[in-house]
Design an enzyme around this catalytic site. Structure first.
Site, PDB file in Angstrom:
ATOM      1  N   HIS A   7      10.495   5.010   0.550  1.00  0.00           N
ATOM      2  CA  HIS A   7      11.414   3.878   0.357  1.00  0.00           C
ATOM      3  C   HIS A   7      12.297   4.105  -0.870  1.00  0.00           C
ATOM      4  CE1 HIS A   7      12.754  -0.014   1.547  1.00  0.00           C
ATOM      5  NE2 HIS A   7      12.223  -0.694   0.547  1.00  0.00           N
TER       6      HIS A   7
ATOM      7  N   ASP B 289       6.668  -3.143   2.148  1.00  0.00           N
ATOM      8  CA  ASP B 289       7.660  -2.419   1.347  1.00  0.00           C
ATOM      9  C   ASP B 289       7.512  -2.658  -0.153  1.00  0.00           C
ATOM     10  OD1 ASP B 289       8.698  -1.629   3.750  1.00  0.00           O
ATOM     11  OD2 ASP B 289      10.729  -2.372   3.376  1.00  0.00           O
TER      12      ASP B 289
ATOM     13  N   HIS C 275       6.154  -7.545   2.294  1.00  0.00           N
ATOM     14  CA  HIS C 275       6.264  -6.858   1.003  1.00  0.00           C
ATOM     15  C   HIS C 275       4.956  -6.992   0.221  1.00  0.00           C
ATOM     16  CE1 HIS C 275      10.452  -7.561   2.170  1.00  0.00           C
ATOM     17  NE2 HIS C 275      10.762  -6.526   1.418  1.00  0.00           N
TER      18      HIS C 275
END
Length: 279
Positions: A150, A99, A244
């Protein structure tokens, strides 16, 4: 190679796939990054294509099929009341997701590791980050990774008006389409904070909501060994792992991937990506 040449090549590949589908390919797919696979060599004219066993690397690169809205008209996405947390248990299959990127400091290292082991992953990108690194989106497309939405600036959606949520989603989808070659088919809410508007707007934009099963909590920088342990302890058929590649110092996340990815593969897991399929 210039960016417009890369886009032209990707669009040509997508057009070729559509032609094959029209000629009688059995599976009907919505065009998108998750539908890409390694291009097959054309058979010799007048002779049937030879069948051969897949190498392990080729198997890893094949998307996980049969995941998407069941018994739905092509092109329509259902409005869900909660996000999907895992993928169907099709053997020992794991999905890796990253992410907040892309970030030129860390994303290239993650892509290098994935390429080394010939596996694909999902990247849920923020539009404002993607706009600064379009080359990384293009690389993700060329290497077969799935790019999800996102939002543009990673806000808490539960505190926004519907119009702002749509803007966050649409702007990001526009950037992904421009540099990755197709609009996202997957959406993940920042902080895992979902609301009715997010589900409805995501569906209107053709995206399925995907959360995660295993949270590495790598954003807290707990140490490389801790991240590795969380992935290996949580590994199970169908899980989606959250890590991430941006949003802070992600050097631990990069190092952890180099450790747990070969261990997962050696343990018999197939690291792949889901594919939206309509039947």
């Amino acid at each position: 190679m210039q960016k417009h040449q890369l886009l032209t090549r990707r669009r040509a590949l997508l057009a070729g796939a559509a032609t094959l589908g029209a000629a009688g390919v059995a599976t009907a797919l919505v065009p998108g990054a998750g539908n890409r696979g390694a291009p097959a060599s054309p058979p010799v004219a007048g002779a049937p294509a030879a069948r051969r066993p897949l190498r392990p690397s080729e198997y890893r690169l094949r998307p996980l099929t049969g995941y998407g809205p069941p018994r739905t008209a092509p092109g329509r996405t259902p409005v869900r009341k909660e996000p999907l947390l895992k993928v169907p248990e099709n053997g020992r299959t794991v999905v890796l997701s990253f992410d907040d990127g892309p970030d030129p400091r860390y994303t290239p290292d993650i892509l290098d590791t994935l390429a080394r082991y010939e596996v694909r992953a999902m990247f849920f990108v923020c539009g404002e980050m993607a706009a600064y690194s379009p080359d990384l989106l293009a690389r993700m497309a060329d290497e077969g990774h799935v790019v999800g939405n996102h939002t543009w600036s990673h806000p808490l959606l539960t505190g926004l008006r519907r119009r702002r949520i749509r803007s966050e989603m649409e702007r990001t989808s526009d950037v992904v389409e421009k540099h990755h070659g197709a609009r996202p088919e997957w959406f993940r809410a920042p902080y895992g904070a979902w609301n009715r508007a997010a589900f409805e707007l995501g569906a209107e934009l053709g995206m399925e909501p995907l959360a995660w099963t295993v949270d590495t909590l790598d954003w807290t920088e707990p140490g490389t060994r801790t991240i590795v342990g969380r992935v290996e302890d949580g590994a199970a058929p169908g899980v989606v792992v959250l890590s991430h590649d941006a949003g802070g110092d992600r050097s631990q996340s990069v190092k952890a991937l180099r450790s747990y990815l070969p261990h997962l593969l050696d343990s018999g897991y197939h690291v792949t990506v889901p594919r939206r399929e309509y039947v």
